[in-house]
Design a protein around this motif. Sequence first.
Motif, mmCIF file in Angstrom:
data_model
loop_
_atom_site.group_PDB
_atom_site.id
_atom_site.type_symbol
_atom_site.label_atom_id
_atom_site.label_comp_id
_atom_site.label_asym_id
_atom_site.label_seq_id
_atom_site.Cartn_x
_atom_site.Cartn_y
_atom_site.Cartn_z
ATOM 1 N N ARG A 8 -0.188 12.320 5.228
ATOM 2 C CA ARG A 8 -1.157 11.228 5.188
ATOM 3 C C ARG A 8 -0.509 10.114 4.427
ATOM 4 N NH1 ARG A 8 -5.944 11.118 1.036
ATOM 5 N NH2 ARG A 8 -5.517 8.989 1.565
ATOM 6 N N SER A 9 -1.279 9.028 4.120
ATOM 7 C CA SER A 9 -0.635 7.914 3.461
ATOM 8 C C SER A 9 0.014 8.391 2.187
ATOM 9 C CB SER A 9 -1.667 6.846 3.127
ATOM 10 O OG SER A 9 -2.515 7.272 2.120
ATOM 11 N N MET A 406 1.750 -8.617 4.700
ATOM 12 C CA MET A 406 1.306 -7.346 4.139
ATOM 13 C C MET A 406 2.185 -6.240 4.685
ATOM 14 S SD MET A 406 -0.246 -4.182 4.282
ATOM 15 C CE MET A 406 -0.623 -4.137 6.028
ATOM 16 N N VAL A 407 2.648 -5.348 3.809
ATOM 17 C CA VAL A 407 3.365 -4.153 4.244
ATOM 18 C C VAL A 407 2.849 -2.969 3.442
ATOM 19 C CG1 VAL A 407 5.464 -5.400 4.913
ATOM 20 C CG2 VAL A 407 5.252 -4.491 2.586
ATOM 21 N N ASN A 408 2.990 -1.777 4.013
ATOM 22 C CA ASN A 408 2.745 -0.538 3.278
ATOM 23 C C ASN A 408 4.105 0.041 2.920
ATOM 24 O OD1 ASN A 408 -0.093 -0.652 3.600
ATOM 25 N ND2 ASN A 408 0.102 0.172 5.668
ATOM 26 N N LEU A 409 4.393 0.094 1.626
ATOM 27 C CA LEU A 409 5.718 0.511 1.174
ATOM 28 C C LEU A 409 5.802 2.027 1.068
ATOM 29 C CD1 LEU A 409 6.493 -2.134 -1.599
ATOM 30 C CD2 LEU A 409 7.571 -1.941 0.645
ATOM 31 N N GLY A 415 2.024 2.191 -2.029
ATOM 32 C CA GLY A 415 0.809 1.480 -1.696
ATOM 33 C C GLY A 415 1.091 0.233 -0.886
ATOM 34 N N SER A 416 0.051 -0.529 -0.652
ATOM 35 C CA SER A 416 0.191 -1.790 0.067
ATOM 36 C C SER A 416 0.794 -2.848 -0.845
ATOM 37 C CB SER A 416 -1.176 -2.270 0.568
ATOM 38 O OG SER A 416 -1.696 -1.372 1.518
ATOM 39 N N ALA A 417 1.582 -3.724 -0.254
ATOM 40 C CA ALA A 417 2.154 -4.864 -0.967
ATOM 41 C C ALA A 417 1.725 -6.135 -0.252
ATOM 42 C CB ALA A 417 3.669 -4.763 -1.025
ATOM 43 N N THR A 442 -3.241 -3.961 -5.720
ATOM 44 C CA THR A 442 -2.929 -4.051 -4.293
ATOM 45 C C THR A 442 -2.758 -2.667 -3.699
ATOM 46 O OG1 THR A 442 -0.535 -4.174 -4.601
ATOM 47 C CG2 THR A 442 -1.747 -6.230 -4.676
ATOM 48 N N ALA A 443 -2.171 -1.751 -4.470
ATOM 49 C CA ALA A 443 -1.971 -0.395 -3.985
ATOM 50 C C ALA A 443 -3.229 0.448 -4.137
ATOM 51 C CB ALA A 443 -0.823 0.264 -4.741
ATOM 52 N N ASP A 444 -4.028 0.191 -5.172
ATOM 53 C CA ASP A 444 -5.168 1.056 -5.464
ATOM 54 C C ASP A 444 -6.372 0.785 -4.580
ATOM 55 O OD1 ASP A 444 -3.756 2.330 -7.359
ATOM 56 O OD2 ASP A 444 -4.727 1.411 -9.081
#
Length: 707
Positions: A8-9, A406-409, A415-417, A442-444
Amino acid sequence: MRNNKFNRSGKHDLLIKMTGLPLAMLLCGSAFAAPPPNDNCDSANVILSSAPPDPYTDSVDATDATLDPTDPLLTCNAGGDDDGSQTVWWVYTPDASGNVDINTLGSTDVDGNELDTAHGAFTGTCGALVQVGCVDVNLTDHLQIAVEAGTTYYIKVGQFQGGNDAGTVQVNVVEGTPPKVAETLVIESSFNGTSAPLKDILSGSAPSSLSAAQAANIAHRLAEIPNFMLADGDASAPDAGIVGSKVAGTGKVQWQGPADLLQVFEGGENNDNAYVLGTLIAPPDTVGDVGKDNYVQMYNLLTEIFDKQGNTVLGPFPTSAFFNALEYQSWCAYSDDGDPIVLYDEETDRWLITQFLASNQDGLCVAMSTSGDPTGSYNVYEFDFTGIGFPDYPKFGFSTGGVNVMVNLFTPFQGSALGVIDKAEMMAGEPATMVLFTGGETADYAFGWVPADNDGPVFDNTPPTFFTTLGGSGDTIYVAEIAPDWDTPENSTLSFGAIPVSPWDSRLCNASRGACVAQPGSGTGSGNNAIPYLEGITDRLMHRAQTRDFGKRKVAVLSHTVDVDGSGKAGVRWYELRNDKDRGWRLKKENTFSPDSDNRWMGSIAMTASGDTCLGYSISSQTTHPSIGVTGRKGTSNHMNIAETVAFDGNVAGNVQRRVARWGDYSAMSIDPVDDTCWYTTEFAKPNDFIGEQFGWGTQVIQYDVK
């Protein structure tokens, strides 16, 4: 393609330097399998309190842990009231009141990979506990709560989605935890240049990038574009915890439709990938936008340019052709890795083309046209993410003076950036600066923000803006805004807000990644020819988060997939947000579109310059073959009041998708800047020439009117 090691993520939390020694390391190795001592609430391991800031750590071998059926369930677990079969407990009584961070950093599964946990804190006594906090955002989650001195807190750690692959479970308690703050990264383009006109590159004046793209892709393979959110899975019975998400709005629907269907033509298909690159790909991630004279469609891994009558002008061709100017410098000129985005900026009459780098390097490839002609030349850029992370699921949008990013690192998950690129520098063809905020809120807040993307000739004084939800269920849309400082990029700032909305529940069933949407024959196949349930992608807002400036007010429209009524039926929840005189975003309208018993999902929404709304989506059920529907809203109604038009009837073709559950990760609704009509593109099930309905898909482009 990347090897997906996550189920999962992934997770990034603040990295906490563990300076304290472990209190205990409990090993359960014996000739007979035995659960760990803290298997149940009444035998919880004790975490001793101390003066801040020392963190306390305790880990156990949870391989043989069990689930006590009398345990309270974690309400936040995205698996849906199922904490797995291996749960363990700790108990903690703080000496002083304040904030604490309870995290599971260091937890691993039986294979040594990062363990996907969910955990919560309770007060009371075993058998009569009250939950006071719960977290299941990504992998090793952080739970930050305010605690009171002398109060006993029980900490339960479970697993996402009913997991049973725990190895070592580790709990860390950090007292006196300060609020998380996002880190500001300034990323300068590693390479840039201006390409020859695209039509010349493709006509043979500079063909090397095309041959290199063919050589860079392994011929005759099947590949899935990475999406690390969740693992694929088959659908099961509807989750008993589903409560439904229907929003009735006010008043009855006063139908104004149906929509005026102007034209439907077929776009790209998976056969194109096979013939051009020797590769069959899933999913297509269909996206497109319309300009003054052309419609540009992208999909994994190709691009095609049409005139407005549906005639092909260029393509299909590898997207790497846009980046010909970076030959011998950047992988952007050779690699076609996917997750494409195309956007047209009416304000500047420019096109934006993007895809990520994944096979040979972590990075983003970004191209901006030098004119309104999509077949002309482009200012092209590579942004290198080496050492930062793999920028999965990139999304973009236009704002005042910037291109929102926006990217998901991933690797590891952070998390998301959220970020922004200097638009003026890209338009001028100069080296470009990106400001990127990572970690912190941003990640939370969520996985997969959507950047606001403006339509219209003007979007005055609006900072880069992003929207998100908390995924599977909730009652809030979060808003983030960046104030870029291009003179001193390190001084750019990020702020947050929250908008209450009606509660929703997106858990269609217990299957991973929302693979719960039925098509005829779902679940009846076997082996590689199995007919899977299709993925609902219910964990995020959908592309695009379109915005418009109407002068005294700015408007944003958003959509995502929800369970409509608790039965596991998918419908499209939509929102209209307002920002009056730049006083902040608020909810104006909301509703859930679900006119009958079929599933509707994978939506995309946009508002016309005249204030009407267009919505496109996929339709499917056990008796309805995957089809494409469009609807709309005339005026300020509380409902989509344009009667649904089935723009592509899958029942006529009788096709289904086999072997893979992936049904794209997004589709695209755009508005014609010339005549204010709606253009929608998404996929449909179509056999390919090589293995039939396995990895089989095509796309449609639909133009319609709601005037």
